[in-house]
Enzyme design. Structure first.
Site, PDB file in Angstrom:
ATOM      1  N   THR A 157       0.845  -1.203   0.000  1.00  0.00           N
ATOM      2  CA  THR A 157       0.000   0.000   0.000  1.00  0.00           C
ATOM      3  C   THR A 157       0.878   1.250   0.000  1.00  0.00           C
ATOM      4  OG1 THR A 157      -1.787  -1.141   1.138  1.00  0.00           O
ATOM      5  CG2 THR A 157      -1.753   1.247   1.353  1.00  0.00           C
ATOM      6  N   GLY A 196       0.536   5.246   5.461  1.00  0.00           N
ATOM      7  CA  GLY A 196      -0.740   5.032   4.765  1.00  0.00           C
ATOM      8  C   GLY A 196      -1.765   4.300   5.611  1.00  0.00           C
ATOM      9  N   LYS A 218       6.849   1.534   8.946  1.00  0.00           N
ATOM     10  CA  LYS A 218       5.825   1.603   7.920  1.00  0.00           C
ATOM     11  C   LYS A 218       4.536   2.136   8.543  1.00  0.00           C
ATOM     12  CE  LYS A 218       5.040  -1.819   5.182  1.00  0.00           C
ATOM     13  NZ  LYS A 218       4.675  -0.830   4.142  1.00  0.00           N
ATOM     14  N   GLY A 219       3.625   2.533   7.659  1.00  0.00           N
ATOM     15  CA  GLY A 219       2.303   2.841   8.180  1.00  0.00           C
ATOM     16  C   GLY A 219       1.817   4.249   7.973  1.00  0.00           C
ATOM     17  N   GLU A 252      -0.395  -5.187   6.109  1.00  0.00           N
ATOM     18  CA  GLU A 252       0.910  -5.298   5.428  1.00  0.00           C
ATOM     19  C   GLU A 252       1.829  -6.274   6.160  1.00  0.00           C
ATOM     20  OE1 GLU A 252       1.220  -0.825   3.456  1.00  0.00           O
ATOM     21  OE2 GLU A 252       2.002  -1.161   5.453  1.00  0.00           O
ATOM     22  N   ASP A 277       6.250  -4.134  -1.148  1.00  0.00           N
ATOM     23  CA  ASP A 277       5.625  -3.038  -0.398  1.00  0.00           C
ATOM     24  C   ASP A 277       6.634  -1.919  -0.165  1.00  0.00           C
ATOM     25  OD1 ASP A 277       3.735  -1.631   1.018  1.00  0.00           O
ATOM     26  OD2 ASP A 277       3.420  -3.157   2.555  1.00  0.00           O
ATOM     27  N   GLY A 278       6.139  -0.749   0.093  1.00  0.00           N
ATOM     28  CA  GLY A 278       6.989   0.398   0.395  1.00  0.00           C
ATOM     29  C   GLY A 278       7.309   0.496   1.874  1.00  0.00           C
ATOM     30  N   ALA A 279       7.935   1.601   2.264  1.00  0.00           N
ATOM     31  CA  ALA A 279       8.237   1.860   3.680  1.00  0.00           C
ATOM     32  C   ALA A 279       8.436   3.360   3.846  1.00  0.00           C
ATOM     33  CB  ALA A 279       9.491   1.114   4.112  1.00  0.00           C
ATOM     34  N   ASP A 280       8.360   3.814   5.096  1.00  0.00           N
ATOM     35  CA  ASP A 280       8.575   5.239   5.379  1.00  0.00           C
ATOM     36  C   ASP A 280      10.035   5.540   5.679  1.00  0.00           C
ATOM     37  OD1 ASP A 280       5.811   5.961   5.092  1.00  0.00           O
ATOM     38  OD2 ASP A 280       5.507   4.755   6.887  1.00  0.00           O
TER      39      ASP A 280
END
Ligand code: 5RP
Length: 232
Positions: free
Chosen positions: A40, A111, A108-109, A117, A95-98
């Site tokens: 996401t 979003g 993460k998170g 996830e 998946d992405g990451a912050d």
């Protein structure tokens, strides 16, 4: 790296290009017949677009989604999305990451989808994290750690976070599960494994955005292409 341990700045256009190249690099590893976990966020969305192009060109795969938004995007682009509850195992999650540190530990998170996830990442035989180079940091900690909380337990969990030395800010909106999200900040985040255990032990706190062991491989898009880092 910048003074806070992060990567040097990229322009907004360069960041989009870097995210797209990281996404393409991971999507290139998807093989026919795979069950793919769709992450996401904006980077994961670029991976969904790239995967949809491969599927339209004949790649036969099925997917599970980590959020209602990714589910909707994937279906809109013609991907075969099935219910996570119906699958025994995921071959590859992307998946992405912050923020990501050199040990491939991530926060993460942003979003708000970190609960699903993490479940999909743990179910996956291989988890590839895709980021632009601004997401790399020498140490996690400057960014808040999001936690997902049953609305019933909001005050209780808030007090538990305070007892753990953190300060919690309620995020607007709710998760796909109808829960609330608290963004929790610590002055110093040194014992990540300890915090992981302590957060997981709070009743009513149903998930948190520290991903300490889930990422197997990191694909980092930057001004000079994609760097791939594998967990040692
Ligand atoms: C959502 C996430 C995202 O993967 C993370 O916030 C990165 O998002 P983006 O790719 O838009 O920067 O963890 O819960």
């Amino acid at each position: 790296m910048s003074r806070d341990g992060g990567a040097l700045a990229l322009s907004p256009e360069d960041i989009v290009a870097a995210k797209a190249s990281a996404a393409a690099s991971a999507v290139a590893l998807i093989e026919p017949g795979m069950l793919v976990g769709l992450g996401t966020g904006s980077t994961a969305a670029l991976a969904i677009e790239a995967l949809a192009q491969r599927a339209a060109a004949g790649l036969n795969i099925r997917c599970v989604a980590t959020s209602l938004a990714s589910d909707a995007l994937a279906r809109q682009r013609g991907l075969d999305v099935i219910a996570f509850d119906d699958v025994a195992a995921v071959d590859l999650a992307i998946d992405g990451a912050d923020k990501v540190d050199p040990q491939l530990r991530a926060i993460k998170g942003a979003g708000g989808a970190f609960l699903r996830e993490k479940i999909v990442a743990r179910a996956a035989a291989r988890m590839i994290c895709i980021v632009d180079s601004t997401k790399r940091v020498a140490a996690l900690g400057k960014r808040p750690v999001p936690v997902e909380v049953l609305p019933f337990a909001r005050s209780f969990v808030g007090r538990a976070i305070a007892q753990l030395g953190g300060s919690a800010v309620l995020r607007d909106g709710m998760s796909d599960q109808g829960n609330i999200i608290l963004d929790c900040q610590w002055q110093v985040l040194s014992d990540l494994a300890g915090l992981d255990r302590q957060l997981s032990d709070v009743p009513g706190l149903v998930g948190h955005g520290l991903f300490l062991s889930e990422i197997d491989e990191l694909h980092v898009g930057g001004s000079s292409g994609v760097e791939i880092v594998k967990r040692a």
